[in-house]
Design a protein around this motif. Structure first.
Motif, PDB file in Angstrom:
ATOM      1  N   ILE B 293      27.952  60.134  -0.870  1.00 24.55           N
ATOM      2  CA  ILE B 293      28.496  61.430  -1.302  1.00 24.55           C
ATOM      3  C   ILE B 293      28.055  62.530  -0.340  1.00 24.55           C
ATOM      4  CG2 ILE B 293      28.412  63.204  -3.108  1.00 24.55           C
ATOM      5  CD1 ILE B 293      28.188  60.982  -5.138  1.00 24.55           C
ATOM      6  N   GLY B 294      26.755  62.516  -0.009  1.00 28.35           N
ATOM      7  CA  GLY B 294      26.217  63.536   0.883  1.00 28.35           C
ATOM      8  C   GLY B 294      26.867  63.503   2.255  1.00 28.35           C
ATOM      9  N   ARG B 295      27.319  62.298   2.690  1.00 33.78           N
ATOM     10  CA  ARG B 295      27.936  62.212   4.010  1.00 33.78           C
ATOM     11  C   ARG B 295      29.325  62.829   4.016  1.00 33.78           C
ATOM     12  NH1 ARG B 295      27.100  55.873   5.369  1.00 33.78           N
ATOM     13  NH2 ARG B 295      25.098  55.700   4.324  1.00 33.78           N
ATOM     14  N   VAL B 296      30.028  62.759   2.886  1.00 30.98           N
ATOM     15  CA  VAL B 296      31.419  63.212   2.917  1.00 30.98           C
ATOM     16  C   VAL B 296      31.639  64.623   2.387  1.00 30.98           C
ATOM     17  CG1 VAL B 296      32.419  60.918   2.903  1.00 30.98           C
ATOM     18  CG2 VAL B 296      31.893  62.025   0.746  1.00 30.98           C
ATOM     19  N   VAL B 297      30.748  65.151   1.509  1.00 29.38           N
ATOM     20  CA  VAL B 297      31.064  66.446   0.903  1.00 29.38           C
ATOM     21  C   VAL B 297      30.975  67.589   1.893  1.00 29.38           C
ATOM     22  CG1 VAL B 297      30.582  65.953  -1.506  1.00 29.38           C
ATOM     23  CG2 VAL B 297      28.725  66.636   0.013  1.00 29.38           C
ATOM     24  N   ALA B 298      30.138  67.470   2.908  1.00 23.57           N
ATOM     25  CA  ALA B 298      29.919  68.624   3.783  1.00 23.57           C
ATOM     26  C   ALA B 298      30.409  68.363   5.204  1.00 23.57           C
ATOM     27  CB  ALA B 298      28.442  68.997   3.800  1.00 23.57           C
ATOM     28  N   ARG B 299      31.400  67.466   5.356  1.00 23.71           N
ATOM     29  CA  ARG B 299      31.881  67.164   6.699  1.00 23.71           C
ATOM     30  C   ARG B 299      32.182  68.388   7.507  1.00 23.71           C
ATOM     31  NH1 ARG B 299      35.943  62.119   5.681  1.00 23.71           N
ATOM     32  NH2 ARG B 299      34.479  60.505   6.237  1.00 23.71           N
ATOM     33  N   PRO B 300      31.925  68.456   8.802  1.00 29.47           N
ATOM     34  CA  PRO B 300      31.368  67.383   9.612  1.00 29.47           C
ATOM     35  C   PRO B 300      29.848  67.275   9.508  1.00 29.47           C
ATOM     36  CG  PRO B 300      31.810  69.271  10.981  1.00 29.47           C
ATOM     37  CD  PRO B 300      32.253  69.631   9.600  1.00 29.47           C
ATOM     38  N   ALA B 301      29.186  68.213   8.814  1.00 24.49           N
ATOM     39  CA  ALA B 301      27.740  68.087   8.665  1.00 24.49           C
ATOM     40  C   ALA B 301      27.454  67.102   7.534  1.00 24.49           C
ATOM     41  CB  ALA B 301      27.126  69.441   8.360  1.00 24.49           C
ATOM     42  N   GLU B 302      26.162  66.818   7.316  1.00 26.16           N
ATOM     43  CA  GLU B 302      25.798  65.939   6.213  1.00 26.16           C
ATOM     44  C   GLU B 302      24.855  66.658   5.278  1.00 26.16           C
ATOM     45  OE1 GLU B 302      24.148  62.234   7.152  1.00 26.16           O
ATOM     46  OE2 GLU B 302      25.945  61.480   8.159  1.00 26.16           O
ATOM     47  N   LEU B 303      24.943  66.300   3.997  1.00 22.27           N
ATOM     48  CA  LEU B 303      23.982  66.805   3.027  1.00 22.27           C
ATOM     49  C   LEU B 303      22.965  65.687   2.843  1.00 22.27           C
ATOM     50  CD1 LEU B 303      24.124  69.471   1.570  1.00 22.27           C
ATOM     51  CD2 LEU B 303      25.174  68.330  -0.359  1.00 22.27           C
ATOM     52  N   GLN B 304      21.676  66.000   2.984  1.00 19.04           N
ATOM     53  CA  GLN B 304      20.683  64.929   2.868  1.00 19.04           C
ATOM     54  C   GLN B 304      20.671  64.363   1.456  1.00 19.04           C
ATOM     55  OE1 GLN B 304      20.266  67.806   4.281  1.00 19.04           O
ATOM     56  NE2 GLN B 304      19.076  67.651   6.166  1.00 19.04           N
ATOM     57  N   VAL B 305      20.392  63.059   1.368  1.00 17.52           N
ATOM     58  CA  VAL B 305      20.457  62.385   0.072  1.00 17.52           C
ATOM     59  C   VAL B 305      19.464  62.992  -0.927  1.00 17.52           C
ATOM     60  CG1 VAL B 305      18.832  60.576   0.709  1.00 17.52           C
ATOM     61  CG2 VAL B 305      20.500  60.153  -1.070  1.00 17.52           C
ATOM     62  N   GLY B 306      18.350  63.493  -0.411  1.00 15.68           N
ATOM     63  CA  GLY B 306      17.362  64.091  -1.302  1.00 15.68           C
ATOM     64  C   GLY B 306      17.943  65.259  -2.081  1.00 15.68           C
ATOM     65  N   ILE B 307      18.768  66.046  -1.422  1.00 12.87           N
ATOM     66  CA  ILE B 307      19.353  67.213  -2.087  1.00 12.87           C
ATOM     67  C   ILE B 307      20.394  66.783  -3.107  1.00 12.87           C
ATOM     68  CG2 ILE B 307      20.756  69.254  -1.671  1.00 12.87           C
ATOM     69  CD1 ILE B 307      19.259  69.375   1.066  1.00 12.87           C
ATOM     70  N   VAL B 308      21.241  65.823  -2.702  1.00 13.76           N
ATOM     71  CA  VAL B 308      22.246  65.320  -3.649  1.00 13.76           C
ATOM     72  C   VAL B 308      21.553  64.764  -4.892  1.00 13.76           C
ATOM     73  CG1 VAL B 308      24.143  63.704  -3.952  1.00 13.76           C
ATOM     74  CG2 VAL B 308      23.764  64.759  -1.734  1.00 13.76           C
ATOM     75  N   MET B 309      20.489  63.966  -4.664  1.00 11.42           N
ATOM     76  CA  MET B 309      19.762  63.361  -5.787  1.00 11.42           C
ATOM     77  C   MET B 309      19.156  64.423  -6.694  1.00 11.42           C
ATOM     78  SD  MET B 309      19.913  60.139  -5.936  1.00 11.42           S
ATOM     79  CE  MET B 309      18.917  60.325  -7.376  1.00 11.42           C
ATOM     80  N   ASP B 310      18.586  65.449  -6.085  1.00 14.13           N
ATOM     81  CA  ASP B 310      17.933  66.490  -6.881  1.00 14.13           C
ATOM     82  C   ASP B 310      18.929  67.197  -7.775  1.00 14.13           C
ATOM     83  OD1 ASP B 310      15.375  66.113  -6.233  1.00 14.13           O
ATOM     84  OD2 ASP B 310      15.225  67.735  -4.772  1.00 14.13           O
ATOM     85  N   VAL B 311      20.091  67.486  -7.230  1.00 17.03           N
ATOM     86  CA  VAL B 311      21.070  68.218  -8.028  1.00 17.03           C
ATOM     87  C   VAL B 311      21.598  67.339  -9.164  1.00 17.03           C
ATOM     88  CG1 VAL B 311      23.315  69.326  -7.978  1.00 17.03           C
ATOM     89  CG2 VAL B 311      21.690  69.757  -6.146  1.00 17.03           C
ATOM     90  N   ILE B 312      22.030  66.119  -8.821  1.00 16.19           N
ATOM     91  CA  ILE B 312      22.533  65.220  -9.874  1.00 16.19           C
ATOM     92  C   ILE B 312      21.418  64.925 -10.872  1.00 16.19           C
ATOM     93  CG2 ILE B 312      23.502  62.954 -10.362  1.00 16.19           C
ATOM     94  CD1 ILE B 312      24.624  62.932  -7.550  1.00 16.19           C
ATOM     95  N   GLY B 313      20.238  64.594 -10.323  1.00 15.42           N
ATOM     96  CA  GLY B 313      19.118  64.201 -11.179  1.00 15.42           C
ATOM     97  C   GLY B 313      18.662  65.326 -12.087  1.00 15.42           C
ATOM     98  N   GLY B 314      18.631  66.544 -11.561  1.00 18.33           N
ATOM     99  CA  GLY B 314      18.203  67.671 -12.381  1.00 18.33           C
ATOM    100  C   GLY B 314      19.107  67.843 -13.584  1.00 18.33           C
ATOM    101  N   ILE B 315      20.406  67.667 -13.353  1.00 14.30           N
ATOM    102  CA  ILE B 315      21.361  67.820 -14.447  1.00 14.30           C
ATOM    103  C   ILE B 315      21.143  66.720 -15.485  1.00 14.30           C
ATOM    104  CG2 ILE B 315      23.814  67.790 -15.014  1.00 14.30           C
ATOM    105  CD1 ILE B 315      24.240  69.009 -12.175  1.00 14.30           C
ATOM    106  N   VAL B 316      20.947  65.483 -14.999  1.00 17.70           N
ATOM    107  CA  VAL B 316      20.712  64.376 -15.935  1.00 17.70           C
ATOM    108  C   VAL B 316      19.421  64.605 -16.725  1.00 17.70           C
ATOM    109  CG1 VAL B 316      20.213  61.914 -16.090  1.00 17.70           C
ATOM    110  CG2 VAL B 316      21.990  62.729 -14.556  1.00 17.70           C
ATOM    111  N   PHE B 317      18.385  65.073 -16.028  1.00 21.34           N
ATOM    112  CA  PHE B 317      17.092  65.327 -16.672  1.00 21.34           C
ATOM    113  C   PHE B 317      17.253  66.315 -17.825  1.00 21.34           C
ATOM    114  CE2 PHE B 317      13.197  67.882 -16.966  1.00 21.34           C
ATOM    115  CZ  PHE B 317      12.225  66.894 -17.057  1.00 21.34           C
ATOM    116  N   ILE B 318      17.959  67.413 -17.550  1.00 18.90           N
ATOM    117  CA  ILE B 318      18.153  68.415 -18.597  1.00 18.90           C
ATOM    118  C   ILE B 318      18.987  67.837 -19.733  1.00 18.90           C
ATOM    119  CG2 ILE B 318      19.209  70.660 -19.071  1.00 18.90           C
ATOM    120  CD1 ILE B 318      18.391  71.434 -16.223  1.00 18.90           C
ATOM    121  N   ALA B 319      19.980  66.997 -19.374  1.00 17.81           N
ATOM    122  CA  ALA B 319      20.796  66.378 -20.418  1.00 17.81           C
ATOM    123  C   ALA B 319      19.924  65.501 -21.322  1.00 17.81           C
ATOM    124  CB  ALA B 319      21.912  65.550 -19.782  1.00 17.81           C
ATOM    125  N   ILE B 320      19.000  64.737 -20.701  1.00 12.93           N
ATOM    126  CA  ILE B 320      18.128  63.879 -21.519  1.00 12.93           C
ATOM    127  C   ILE B 320      17.266  64.738 -22.443  1.00 12.93           C
ATOM    128  CG2 ILE B 320      16.207  62.239 -21.472  1.00 12.93           C
ATOM    129  CD1 ILE B 320      17.237  61.221 -18.826  1.00 12.93           C
TER     130      ILE B 320
END
Lengths: 331, 329
Positions: B293-320
């Motif tokens: 996901i991080g490779r394609v959302v910010a083409r031609p640059a890349e979003l590091q996986v750590g940032i993608v994980m933090d955003v998705i994970g933070g939302i899941v954490f709050i949902a839990i």
């Protein structure tokens, strides 16, 4: 208001005296020592030019920003902890500080950050974060651990955003952003002082107007209503006022961590008085900030930003709090 | 039983798909046919370099680090009887970061392969402090754990920032390290850490039976013949090995260890002999998926996986947190 308990009065006065002593000490100490007599004449306005410059332009504004921002943080923390009935309901715990940092960093990177832009960015970031958290937690969750946990989630996301912003910046901008994000009092001038002073002068009396009602609200919503307290107004006005205090403090001094958490704790322990203890907390906050800033300037051979000192001590304080709590529960 | 088999099948297919995606998709678009020929070593030299020297190592690192973090998360949640336990929330990341900053500023280490050991040591230390501060008899309270993590984070972040401010070069290296990523990490790093990954994975799989007993409470576990103290210590050792190695290799990656066991338990129930291997298989899916996901959302640059994980994970954490009253697991 004749119900000021004697112990709280004594504690607050003692703290204020300690603050004065510490202030005098700070103004005299440094690479260019100024004797106390010269400090006083410099403040009054009739001193040798060198002393005048060192005290009036360098040391006094910095000291005053520390005192005022610290007092604001302490008072705001006391309000938040009282109204959420949660000893951890402080801006650090609920992600407010991190959100303000996000706003400030974004402003530094996008607008090549003058002080005004950074301040506005920080205030906006903090406000948005606070609103988001209140929405997510809901009205019932304010008192419980849910507040803290939602705050942890939000802070983690925002920290990632902050990290990302830093990778996108030029190195010089990144450096300035980090320096600001830590919470820093160096290079403050009189504009900073006036901004914080005005905010404090308006908002602190406003909070004090609600002081009695907040104490009653601590007894529970129903009891407070029965005693004739307007619950909704007693929540909303002081909370908004304390968000304003924190925003002003962060804007002028950067997000200095943990003062808003620790100052009300310490104040409550010392006064042993229930209720929000806003004034004792404000004086404690000012004292904590001034002492930390003094330590940051003089403890090591290099000058550190004040936020690093409060951050390290705050972390240690919180860990020891957890350990003490565990011990007492086992016993 | 059928539920577990379905789950296993599903995870297997997902794993295969994400691995293929991770090799085929990137910020530089290469047609699938060319990817296949590049894999075989034919095709245009650019494609061969991209696929064989960048995407394959990246995918391998994602698989291993993901497996380690998933296992570590599952172990931690059982060990602390805490549904919110996660290496990131424990302050492990900041510990590792402190190690790296120290390596750069004080010891003058410049290559990532060199500061692996410092990251590792820092991660181990932070885990021990956070666990020590939050653990009581019979598990930790979710909020206390999160608080201990925060406290450690604050204290360490202060130190990190002080050192970075003092040293411009360190800031420049740190700001890229601190957002976790599996791209462009040196393969040498992975080899150095391989023994730690292997030991951690083996240790945790061996412990599964005893952890099951431990979940019934200390007294019952003792009655069943499981060494309570030894199991705890060994499980904590496995967690530190796995988290330390993963963080040293990729930088901080939060929330994988938090999310994956929750999804897994929906298929397997609470039996650790299933939860642990399932987590180990599912976590790389999540990590590689986020990376793609991080490779394609910010083409031609890349979003590091750590940032993608933090955003998705933070939302899941709050949902839990919002979905249920958080209680002792």
């Amino acid at each position: 208001m004749n119900a000021v308990p004697p112990r709280a009065f004594v504690v607050t006065t003692a703290m204020a005296v300690a603050l004065l002593v510490m202030a005098a000490f700070t103004l005299t100490t440094g690479d260019f020592p100024v004797p106390l007599a010269d400090v006083i004449t410099a403040i009054v306005g009739d001193a040798p030019p060198a002393a005048e410059f060192v005290v009036g332009t360098l040391r006094l504004p910095r000291l005053l920003v520390a005192v005022l921002a610290g007092a604001g943080l302490g008072a705001a923390g006391a309000v938040m902890q009282s109204l959420s009935r949660n000893p951890l309901g402080s801006p650090d715990m609920i992600g407010f500080t991190t959100g303000a940092a996000t706003g400030g960093i974004a402003a530094i990177l996008l607008t090549a950050g003058g002080t005004l832009g950074t301040s506005l960015g920080a205030a906006a970031g903090g406000l948005c974060t606070a609103l988001l958290i209140l929405l997510l937690v809901g009205r019932r969750g304010l008192g419980g651990y849910r507040l803290v946990l939602v705050g942890v989630g939000i802070s983690t996301v925002l920290m990632a955003v902050n990290g990302y912003l830093l990778t996108r910046a030029a190195l010089g901008d990144a450096q300035r952003a980090v320096a600001w994000q830590v919470g820093n009092l160096s290079g403050r001038d009189w504009t900073h002082v006036t901004t914080v002073a005005v905010t404090l002068a308006v908002l602190l009396p406003l909070i004090m107007l609600f002081h009695r009602r907040m104490s009653m609200l601590e007894l529970g919503d129903d009891t407070a209503t029965a005693l004739g307290v307007g619950v909704l107004a007693t929540r909303i006005v002081p909370i908004l006022a304390s968000i304003g205090l924190i925003a002003a403090g962060i804007a002028m001094a950067g997000p200095i961590p943990f003062v808003a958490l620790a100052a009300p704790h310490l104040a409550r322990r010392l006064t042993r008085h229930p209720g929000p203890n806003v004034l004792p907390a404000a004086v404690t906050g000012a004292l904590l900030t001034v002492v930390s800033d003094f330590a940051a300037q003089h403890a090591l051979s290099v000058q550190l930003p004040v936020g690093i000192v409060t951050s390290v001590f705050g972390g240690v304080y919180l860990v020891s709090l957890l350990i003490v709590q565990r011990r007492s529960r086992r016993a | 039983m059928t539920r577990r088999l379905t789950g296993l099948l599903l995870i297997g297919v997902l794993l295969l798909v994400t691995v293929l995606l991770s090799i085929a998709v990137g910020s530089r678009t290469i047609p699938f046919g060319d990817v296949v020929s590049a894999l075989g070593g034919t095709g245009s030299p650019d494609d061969v370099v991209t696929v064989r020297e960048m995407r394959i190592p990246r995918t391998v690192l994602g698989l291993i680090a993901g497996a380690a973090l998933g296992l570590a998360g599952a172990l931690m949640q059982t060990l602390t009887r805490n549904p919110l336990a996660d290496p990131g929330i424990f302050g492990v990341n900041h510990g590792a970061a402190a190690g790296v900053v120290l390596a750069i500023t004080v010891f003058g280490v410049t290559s990532p392969a060199g500061y692996v050991w410092f990251a590792f040591a820092g991660a181990v230390l932070a885990t021990l402090i956070a666990y020590g501060a939050s653990a009581g008899r019979g598990g930790t309270n979710p909020a206390r754990l999160a608080l201990a993590g925060i406290a450690v984070q604050f204290a360490l972040a202060g130190v990190n920032q002080a050192l970075q401010l003092a040293d411009r070069g360190a800031l420049d290296q740190m700001r890229y390290w601190i957002v976790g990523s599996i791209a462009n990490r040196e393969t040498e790093t992975l080899w150095r850490l391989a023994p730690f990954f292997a030991a951690g994975i083996l240790l945790s799989l061996v412990l599964a039976r005893n952890l099951n007993a431990l979940a019934l409470g200390d007294d019952t576990a003792r009655a069943l013949g499981a060494g309570v103290g030894a199991t705890r210590v060994l499980a904590l050792a496995a967690v530190t090995l796995l988290c330390g190695a993963a963080t040293a290799a990729c930088g901080p990656l939060a929330f994988i260890g938090l999310m994956v066991p929750h999804i897994v338990r929906a298929f397997t129930g609470p039996d650790q002999r299933w939860v642990l291997p399932f987590s180990m298989l599912l976590a790389p899916v999540v990590l590689l998926g986020a990376d793609v996901i991080g490779r394609v959302v910010a083409r031609p640059a890349e979003l590091q996986v750590g940032i993608v994980m933090d955003v998705i994970g933070g939302i899941v954490f709050i949902a839990i947190v919002r979905a249920r009253r958080v209680v002792h697991l």
